[in-house]
Design a protein around this motif. Structure first.
Motif, PDB file in Angstrom:
ATOM      1  N   LEU A 193       0.817  -1.215   0.000  1.00  0.00           N
ATOM      2  CA  LEU A 193       0.000   0.000   0.000  1.00  0.00           C
ATOM      3  C   LEU A 193       0.844   1.255   0.000  1.00  0.00           C
ATOM      4  O   LEU A 193       0.424   2.297  -0.504  1.00  0.00           O
ATOM      5  CB  LEU A 193      -0.991  -0.032   1.155  1.00  0.00           C
ATOM      6  CG  LEU A 193      -2.158  -0.917   0.704  1.00  0.00           C
ATOM      7  CD1 LEU A 193      -2.510  -1.957   1.705  1.00  0.00           C
ATOM      8  CD2 LEU A 193      -3.333  -0.088   0.274  1.00  0.00           C
ATOM      9  N   LEU A 194       2.056   1.159   0.558  1.00  0.00           N
ATOM     10  CA  LEU A 194       2.976   2.295   0.501  1.00  0.00           C
ATOM     11  C   LEU A 194       3.275   2.633  -0.959  1.00  0.00           C
ATOM     12  O   LEU A 194       3.143   3.776  -1.387  1.00  0.00           O
ATOM     13  CB  LEU A 194       4.259   1.932   1.241  1.00  0.00           C
ATOM     14  CG  LEU A 194       5.243   3.062   1.528  1.00  0.00           C
ATOM     15  CD1 LEU A 194       4.717   3.903   2.673  1.00  0.00           C
ATOM     16  CD2 LEU A 194       6.611   2.515   1.894  1.00  0.00           C
TER      17      LEU A 194
ATOM     18  N   ILE B 178       3.242   7.464   2.765  1.00  0.00           N
ATOM     19  CA  ILE B 178       3.798   7.844   1.467  1.00  0.00           C
ATOM     20  C   ILE B 178       3.353   9.254   1.086  1.00  0.00           C
ATOM     21  O   ILE B 178       4.121  10.030   0.511  1.00  0.00           O
ATOM     22  CB  ILE B 178       3.428   6.809   0.371  1.00  0.00           C
ATOM     23  CG1 ILE B 178       4.216   7.073  -0.908  1.00  0.00           C
ATOM     24  CG2 ILE B 178       1.961   6.810   0.050  1.00  0.00           C
ATOM     25  CD1 ILE B 178       5.683   6.847  -0.786  1.00  0.00           C
TER      26      ILE B 178
ATOM     27  N   PRO C  43      -0.117   3.104   5.661  1.00  0.00           N
ATOM     28  CA  PRO C  43       0.985   3.301   4.716  1.00  0.00           C
ATOM     29  C   PRO C  43       0.689   4.396   3.692  1.00  0.00           C
ATOM     30  O   PRO C  43       1.602   5.094   3.250  1.00  0.00           O
ATOM     31  CB  PRO C  43       1.120   1.952   4.013  1.00  0.00           C
ATOM     32  CG  PRO C  43       0.470   0.976   4.891  1.00  0.00           C
ATOM     33  CD  PRO C  43      -0.545   1.692   5.699  1.00  0.00           C
ATOM     34  N   ILE C  44      -0.585   4.563   3.324  1.00  0.00           N
ATOM     35  CA  ILE C  44      -0.936   5.599   2.342  1.00  0.00           C
ATOM     36  C   ILE C  44      -0.623   6.974   2.922  1.00  0.00           C
ATOM     37  O   ILE C  44      -0.123   7.858   2.225  1.00  0.00           O
ATOM     38  CB  ILE C  44      -2.433   5.502   1.970  1.00  0.00           C
ATOM     39  CG1 ILE C  44      -2.782   4.089   1.518  1.00  0.00           C
ATOM     40  CG2 ILE C  44      -2.807   6.562   0.966  1.00  0.00           C
ATOM     41  CD1 ILE C  44      -2.852   3.892   0.046  1.00  0.00           C
TER      42      ILE C  44
ATOM     43  N   LEU D  14      -3.593  -1.478   6.719  1.00  0.00           N
ATOM     44  CA  LEU D  14      -3.826  -1.233   5.296  1.00  0.00           C
ATOM     45  C   LEU D  14      -3.935   0.244   4.922  1.00  0.00           C
ATOM     46  O   LEU D  14      -3.638   0.616   3.796  1.00  0.00           O
ATOM     47  CB  LEU D  14      -5.088  -1.970   4.832  1.00  0.00           C
ATOM     48  CG  LEU D  14      -4.981  -3.494   4.812  1.00  0.00           C
ATOM     49  CD1 LEU D  14      -6.267  -4.114   4.304  1.00  0.00           C
ATOM     50  CD2 LEU D  14      -3.810  -3.965   3.956  1.00  0.00           C
TER      51      LEU D  14
END
Lengths: 99, 198, 540
Positions: free
Chosen positions: B23-24, C220, C216-217, C213
């Motif tokens: 997901l990164l 980044i 991480p978004i 889940l």
């Protein structure tokens, strides 16, 4: 230690089998490069990503052993990819229809 | 505290960690998809400036390293420790080869004035600027993962050598391998998206 | 295993010759790590509350008072960053979740104890960086907690350090989630089937998945803001082809599910408390467990309802407005089930139950006003007004906050083995509830009248509402001080609580209070559900 042996379940994959997967991955790489030289317009992207998905399936199921894991891990992997697909897909409800 | 080893738990934890990595990178793939949709022609022009041969070479390197690390697990489980160590050494060598290759590729681009925030990029059409922005962000983050993965594999190899990771206790090697395969997996998508879209 | 229970102090007592600070900040015992988190969270809550009080004081009267505009911007940014990332997100899962999860499933510890300690250290590192960012560089961040581009890329204030801090905090949260999922899958005691898990564990499970889940978004995205500031990639820069709206998408892909990281564990707490004080099995166990997962999943599909007025496509507005209404269903399922559990129960009104009922009331107000914003038409009127501020604080402070307080009143006697003064606790509850409503309810009216949020100054016609709200903040502060003082007095000097003061049926009440270092004298074998009160007596 006995725990490890019980849970590990299946036998290690043979060198021959792993080499087969390796050869398949190399062949697919060659394929994707040669297809990219033909101009298919938008379908270039589709074909490139299709082949990449096939390659990643080979890596995930055999190199990463997912085929031999229990259903819990398989389901979780599916969920992770579905969530990512949903994030990208729903974003396109915006960027795909922006005026 | 009692030392207890939960092989399946360790593997589950590693998979969960891989999801966070997916997901990164996923956030960047989302950006790539959105900008490709908006600037298809510019992305095409950007992709033409990348060297397919270098990209393909790195693809072959990573796929081969994925094979060697998978084989090293088989070797350890069959009790062939020496072969396992050689395979791990090969994997790390391939990882370094990848980074050297990447270094030359980036330097060449820098030489042409293509680097984040450069004058040259400012003058390019917006889509090409974004293409190279994403190129540096994604291959840069991926390169960082190659570095981390190579380090992890080196540490694991040392532990195999010292007999801390063994035929009956190969969880750590397997998890390091999983991480390395993920690095390969990301590249499998980066390669066509940047080098072949043209 | 008798080393655990020196002087009846359980895990709180250090093993001979290994005392001191290091036995805490280097401990891999989940209970000690949980208490470390709790200490930090209470401290940061105190900092965030002081900032909030000063903001309210500034807003009490119109005009330029107390602080200048730049300081004001920095203060509401910090109030948000501290409260969201340092208090609410880790609040229940990282502190009480850490302490209770292994106890409730009959495990000795979490799956990865050292990783657990590491994630606490990451939290501390993130907290320190966040605080340092205030005093270094060219000034405290002034972007709001959302760090919206392009302003966050251009402002000269210390945004780079703040986003680094938040990214690190994100990884701390990820590792906690990863640990919890693995623990719940792998370390349940014999007989602890999935349908015998306490509902608090179910809620932690759903929360942990969002942590793994979605976070991480955020990582980044904020890393990209950092890269934009340092390397000028131009990915979100409209001057160079970038699209700032994509930043908002990425930010909310995490930050909307994040509000479920905040509220789901509180819902789990309420589901555990209500049956105990109604002496009745929970109504609809499976539906509550399932609705936690449903909220976690559906909650990840609705992020763009924060962007109805940002200039998205009409299609996206339609899609996200529709999806938003779906989340209301599992939330409502929970509320109906809690109320049905109380129906015809043998109710004893103790502090944990009072706080739980407060949660249901506040959460319902917050949830229903959420629907006003979820429908695109009405949202255009209330977007970016005080209505949002009111809604958000009802859900997060009224919801998660009261949920956390309920949990503290319920479980502190277990953790420390001592009981607080129940009368003072009830009194503090009523003061807190009154203060909260006086503080936040006027915001709904102010918002409907058109007062935009985050503005430094306002027209005189809003003065009455602002005044009421500020008075509310004082009442709330009095209640909070009273509650924390009472709890502190209780855990230091209160009467011994006994192993099971409330007569609860979940596993953590079968071990001693405080629990021994390795949780259970013998490995428990579970033979019945978590809310089966047959043969379990209350202490009084």
């Amino acid at each position: 230690m006995s725990d490890a042996q019980n849970d590990a379940g299946s036998h290690p994959l043979s060198y021959r089998f792993l080499a087969g997967i390796w050869a398949a991955l190399l062949a697919l790489t060659a394929l994707t490069i040669s297809v990219a030289r033909v101009d298919l317009g938008f379908f270039n992207v589709v074909v490139a990503l299709g082949i990449a998905s096939l390659k990643s399936a080979l890596v995930i199921f055999f190199f990463m052993h997912l085929k031999y894991e229990n259903r819990t891990i398989k389901t979780m992997v599916l969920v992770a990819f579905v969530v990512l697909a949903i994030c990208i897909g729903l974003t396109f409800s915006d960027v795909g229809f922006r005026r | 505290m009692t030392e207890h080893r939960d092989y399946a738990g360790g593997k589950l934890g590693m998979w969960l960690f891989l999801f966070t990595e997916i997901l990164l990178f996923g956030g960047l793939f989302l950006l790539y998809a959105a900008y490709l949709h908006r600037y298809p022609a510019d992305f095409n022009a950007g992709g033409k400036q990348l060297d397919v041969v270098l990209g393909a070479a790195n693809t072959v390197i990573l796929i081969t390293s994925s094979f060697t690390v998978a084989a090293s697990i088989t070797a350890l489980r069959l009790g062939e420790t020496t072969r396992c160590l050689w395979l791990l050494a090969a994997t790390v060598a391939l990882a370094l080869g990848f980074l050297v290759n990447k270094f030359f590729e980036w330097s060449a681009k820098f030489g042409h004035g293509i680097y984040p925030g450069s004058e040259h990029l400012m003058r390019l059409p917006p889509g090409e600027n974004l293409f190279f922005g994403l190129y540096y962000a994604m291959t840069g983050l991926h390169g960082l993962h190659v570095l981390i993965g190579a380090t992890l594999l080196t540490v694991t190899a040392a532990l195999v050598r010292r007999g801390r990771v063994t035929q009956g206790n190969f969880g750590l090697l397997e998890n390091a391998g999983l991480y390395w395969h993920l690095v390969d997996l990301v590249w499998i998508f980066l390669f066509p998206l940047f080098y072949l879209i043209a | 295993m008798d080393h655990g229970n020196v002087d009846g102090l359980g895990f709180l007592a250090s093993a001979p010759g290994r005392g001191g600070l290091l036995s805490w900040i280097g401990s891999t015992d989940h209970k000690r790590i949980g208490l470390l988190y709790m200490g930090c969270i209470v401290f940061m809550f105190f900092c965030g509350s002081i900032l909030g009080m000063i903001l309210r004081l500034k807003l009490m009267t119109p005009g330029s008072t107390l602080v200048g505009p730049q300081t004001y911007n920095a203060m509401f940014t910090l109030h948000g960053v501290i409260m969201i990332f340092l208090v609410v997100i880790p609040s229940i899962p990282a502190s009480l979740g850490n302490i209770l999860l292994p106890l409730q499933i009959g495990a000795e510890d979490v799956s990865f104890p050292r990783l657990n300690l590491f994630s606490w250290w990451l939290y501390v590192l993130g907290a320190v960086l966040a605080l340092v960012s205030i005093f270094t560089g060219t000034g405290a961040p002034d972007t709001g907690w959302t760090f919206y581009v392009p302003f966050s890329e251009r402002t000269t204030t210390n945004v780079s350090m703040a986003v680094t801090a938040v990214t690190i905090l994100g990884f701390s949260s990820i590792l906690t989630g990863l640990n919890f999922v693995t623990t719940i899958h792998r370390l349940r005691a014999p007989g602890m089937t999935w349908t015998r898990l306490p509902l608090f564990v179910w809620s932690l499970y759903a929360t942990a998945w969002i942590q793994v889940l979605a976070t991480p978004i955020l990582g980044i995205t904020l890393a990209l803001v950092f890269a934009e500031r340092v390397l000028h990639l131009g990915l979100f820069d409209p001057g160079r082809g970038g699209d700032p709206l994509l930043y908002q998408h990425l930010f909310w892909i995490y930050s909307h599910p994040a509000v479920y990281i905040m509220v789901l564990p509180a819902m789990g707490v309420i589901s555990d408390i209500i049956p105990v004080f109604a002496r009745k099995n929970i109504f609809g166990y499976k539906m509550i467990a399932f609705s936690s997962l449903a909220i976690a999943f559906a909650g990840s599909l609705v992020w763009a309802h924060h962007m109805f007025t940002s200039g998205m496509s009409d299609t996206a507005v339609l899609v996200f407005s529709f999806l938003t209404f779906i989340v209301a269903i599992p939330s409502a399922i929970k509320v109906f089930n809690w109320v049905s559990t109380l129906y015809k129960g043998s109710i004893s009104v103790d502090p944990p139950l009072l706080f739980s009922l407060g949660f249901i009331f506040m959460f319902s107000v917050g949830g229903l006003t959420g629907l006003v914003q979820g429908s695109a038409g009405t949202d255009i009127h209330v977007h970016d007004t005080y209505f949002i501020v009111g809604h958000f604080h009802y859900v997060i402070f009224g919801g998660t906050g009261l949920g956390l307080f309920a949990a503290l009143h319920f479980w502190l006697p277990k953790i420390f083995g001592r009981m607080y003064d129940k009368t003072v606790a009830k009194l503090s509850f009523w003061i807190i509830l009154a203060g909260m409503n006086l503080l936040y309810f006027p915001m709904f009216i102010l918002g409907l009248e058109g007062l935009p949020r985050r503005y430094y100054d306002y027209l005189p016609k809003y003065a009455h509402g602002q005044m009421l709200s500020t008075v509310g903040s004082w009442i709330l502060a009095v209640g909070l001080v009273m509650m924390f003082a009472n709890l502190y007095r209780g855990i230091r000097r209160g009467p011994l609580a006994g192993d099971n003061p409330w007569g609860a049926a979940t596993l953590e009440w079968t071990t001693s209070s405080p629990p021994p270092a390795d949780n259970f004298a013998t490995e428990p074998v579970v033979t019945r559900g978590p809310y089966d009160f047959r043969g379990v007596a209350r202490r009084d």
